[in-house]
Design a protein around this motif. Structure first.
Motif, PDB file in Angstrom:
ATOM      1  N   TYR A 350       2.560  -2.435  38.356  1.00 52.20           N
ATOM      2  CA  TYR A 350       3.039  -3.831  38.274  1.00 52.20           C
ATOM      3  C   TYR A 350       4.375  -3.944  37.539  1.00 52.20           C
ATOM      4  O   TYR A 350       5.329  -4.554  38.034  1.00 52.20           O
ATOM      5  N   VAL A 351       4.461  -3.383  36.372  1.00 51.88           N
ATOM      6  CA  VAL A 351       5.676  -3.526  35.564  1.00 51.88           C
ATOM      7  C   VAL A 351       6.865  -2.885  36.277  1.00 51.88           C
ATOM      8  O   VAL A 351       7.969  -3.445  36.286  1.00 51.88           O
ATOM      9  N   ASP A 352       6.669  -1.742  36.903  1.00 50.63           N
ATOM     10  CA  ASP A 352       7.754  -1.099  37.640  1.00 50.63           C
ATOM     11  C   ASP A 352       8.194  -1.954  38.826  1.00 50.63           C
ATOM     12  O   ASP A 352       9.375  -1.964  39.188  1.00 50.63           O
ATOM     13  N   ALA A 355      10.419  -4.758  37.413  1.00 43.82           N
ATOM     14  CA  ALA A 355      11.571  -4.361  36.604  1.00 43.82           C
ATOM     15  C   ALA A 355      12.901  -4.406  37.330  1.00 43.82           C
ATOM     16  O   ALA A 355      13.939  -4.643  36.711  1.00 43.82           O
ATOM     17  N   THR A 358      14.199  -8.405  37.135  1.00 38.83           N
ATOM     18  CA  THR A 358      13.430  -9.017  36.053  1.00 38.83           C
ATOM     19  C   THR A 358      13.579 -10.534  35.992  1.00 38.83           C
ATOM     20  O   THR A 358      12.601 -11.267  35.829  1.00 38.83           O
ATOM     21  N   PHE A 375       1.104  -8.166  30.655  1.00 37.34           N
ATOM     22  CA  PHE A 375       2.201  -8.086  31.616  1.00 37.34           C
ATOM     23  C   PHE A 375       3.345  -9.035  31.278  1.00 37.34           C
ATOM     24  O   PHE A 375       4.511  -8.696  31.478  1.00 37.34           O
ATOM     25  N   ALA A 378       5.169  -7.296  28.560  1.00 38.61           N
ATOM     26  CA  ALA A 378       5.940  -6.177  29.108  1.00 38.61           C
ATOM     27  C   ALA A 378       7.184  -6.685  29.816  1.00 38.61           C
ATOM     28  O   ALA A 378       8.260  -6.067  29.738  1.00 38.61           O
ATOM     29  N   TRP A 379       7.066  -7.829  30.497  1.00 40.66           N
ATOM     30  CA  TRP A 379       8.233  -8.427  31.171  1.00 40.66           C
ATOM     31  C   TRP A 379       9.352  -8.694  30.174  1.00 40.66           C
ATOM     32  O   TRP A 379      10.522  -8.453  30.460  1.00 40.66           O
ATOM     33  N   LEU A 382      11.657  -5.775  29.595  1.00 41.50           N
ATOM     34  CA  LEU A 382      12.378  -5.180  30.719  1.00 41.50           C
ATOM     35  C   LEU A 382      13.854  -5.549  30.666  1.00 41.50           C
ATOM     36  O   LEU A 382      14.221  -6.646  30.262  1.00 41.50           O
TER      37      LEU A 382
END
Length: 464
Positions: A350-352, A355, A358, A375, A378-379, A382
């Motif tokens: 998900y994060v990749d 990214a 963003t 998440f 984490a966003w 990025l």
């Protein structure tokens, strides 16, 4: 990156190319392996509207990691949203459909009504991931006839960027409603001689369509409710009056998206209504759209340092204009493999996936069951802008991520998750309301303008 809310992510493909792509669909691919165990097998064909080279590469990298983990091959097929519509209808008729499609919320409603999406498969995927881990508004947007028809992935919303130093200089408080926003914009113009709020107001344009919907729905106005067009309601008429005041706060005439952004980047506007794509440009991170305010030459981050954000204008009844992308599983797809792929790109990958873009891909799954904010946090870490050297936290602080979470959790579009979504989508794509707004500029009373809007919307409705 240089993008505007109304720009599409890709250029349309020629129809011949679209039909040619159907050869890569998964006609006849079994839902289970040859042993009958019910485990996912075969391959996945994935259509995506994110087709710029860097975005495509990122999705292919995630797909490759999925293949390495599961053994299931993934073919990533770039395809614009408009071309997806035609290709899916054509493929459905011949039995050749992809397994997963990343698409807009308006497509979710249209495809569900045509029987083109496997709602049971989507519902099961959301349940596996955890319904409570998703953005509630996003789930509403893809819930058709009380059933989840697609899996929400990510999106963007409108926000209001404002110069904290200029509002303080003008002696106005940060607005918390559309009426207060109009008051603040008017006072800035009168006291400072610059534009109060820059936003799309050019009649008959896509810019005005977004501006109207954003302001109107933030003021509590609904286009249609249970099939009845309500754009002439008291709330909508009041919204039209405030819209005119906001439009009149400009010292430079009517704006489109590009000129509104330029006014703020030049230091000629105290506030800007824009999408989250503005975040890197405010910090001078995009050479194609530089910050050009007088102070910016000596201090490239001047605007970012002095800009704060309203991510939810009305906290009592939040309805932030924005966009929602979701993963759909077409009827007749390789269901088991499709579900497994979506589960992967909404968790491990998900994060990749987010990214590479963003600013415009804010997660609609806030976190996991074990970490409800995993998440969205984490966003915030990025990189943004073409070089992705700085994060939004670096530029705007930890509290900004909380504000963005509140904003994306308030994402709303007229008619979403209801049978009225098709009408609302047509009204938007055809610029029905922006075609009527010039009457307001010419002195026609707001109630007469919203009555004309209602008649125009009902004309579209009659053609459905």
């Amino acid at each position: 990156m240089t993008r505007t809310p109304t720009q599409r992510l890709v250029a349309p493909l020629a129809m011949a190319a679209v039909i040619g792509l159907l050869a890569g669909c998964s006609a006849g691919t079994p839902d289970t392996d040859d042993t009958g165990t019910g485990e996912a097998s075969g391959s996945v064909v994935f259509w995506t509207p994110q087709t710029t080279p860097d975005r495509l590469a990122a999705q292919e990298a995630v797909a490759a990691a999925f293949t390495e983990e599961t053994g299931i091959e993934v073919e990533v097929v770039p395809m614009a949203g408009a071309d997806q519509d035609q290709a899916l209808v054509t493929g459905s008729a011949t039995g050749d459909v992809p397994d997963v499609i990343l698409h807009s919320s308006s497509q979710t409603g249209a495809w569900t009504s045509q029987g083109l999406l496997d709602a049971d498969a989507a519902t099961a995927t959301v349940e596996t991931l955890g319904l409570d881990t998703f953005n509630e508004h996003a789930i509403d947007a893809v819930t058709i006839d009380d059933q989840i028809s697609a899996v929400p992935s990510d999106g963007w919303t409108h926000l209001i960027a404002y110069r904290a130093d200029l509002l303080e200089q003008a002696g106005v408080d940060v607005p918390t409603s559309v009426e207060e926003l109009a008051d603040a914009a008017t006072e800035v113009k009168e006291k400072l001689g610059i534009t109060g709020l820059a936003f799309g107001t050019q009649a008959g344009t896509a810019s005005a369509t977004e501006g109207i919907q954003s302001i109107f729905q933030s003021a509590g106005c609904d286009l249609v409710e249970d099939g009845e067009v309500t754009i002439d309601s008291d709330a909508c008429t009041e919204a039209a009056e405030q819209f005119l005041r906001l439009r009149d706060s400009s010292v430079a005439g009517d704006f489109d998206v590009t000129s509104a952004r330029a006014a703020y980047l030049n230091g000629d506007a105290a506030m800007l209504l824009f999408s989250t794509h503005i975040l890197d440009e405010l910090a001078g991170l995009d050479p194609a759209t530089p910050a050009t305010c007088p102070e910016c030459a000596a201090q490239p981050t001047f605007l970012a340092d002095n800009t704060e954000f309203i991510t939810v204008l009305d906290e009592d009844d939040p309805a932030q204009y924005g966009a929602i992308l979701s993963y759909g599983i077409p009827t007749g797809a390789n269901t088991a493999a499709a579900q497994k792929y979506i589960e992967y790109v909404m968790s491990t990958g998900y994060v990749d996936t987010l990214a590479v873009a963003t600013e415009g891909r804010i997660p609609l799954r806030n976190g996991s069951a074990d970490n409800p904010t995993e998440f969205i946090e984490a966003w915030g870490g990025l990189g943004i802008g073409p070089d992705q050297q700085k994060t939004s936290v670096d530029l705007y602080g930890e509290d900004f991520v909380d504000g963005m979470r509140d904003g994306i959790n308030s994402v709303y579009l007229w008619g979403m998750g209801t049978p009225d979504a098709t009408l609302a989508g047509l009204v938007s794509s055809q610029g029905v309301l922006s075609g009527q707004i010039e009457q307001l500029y010419n002195g026609v009373p707001a109630d007469e303008v919203t009555a004309a809007m209602k008649a125009a919307v009902e004309e579209v409705q009659a053609g459905l």
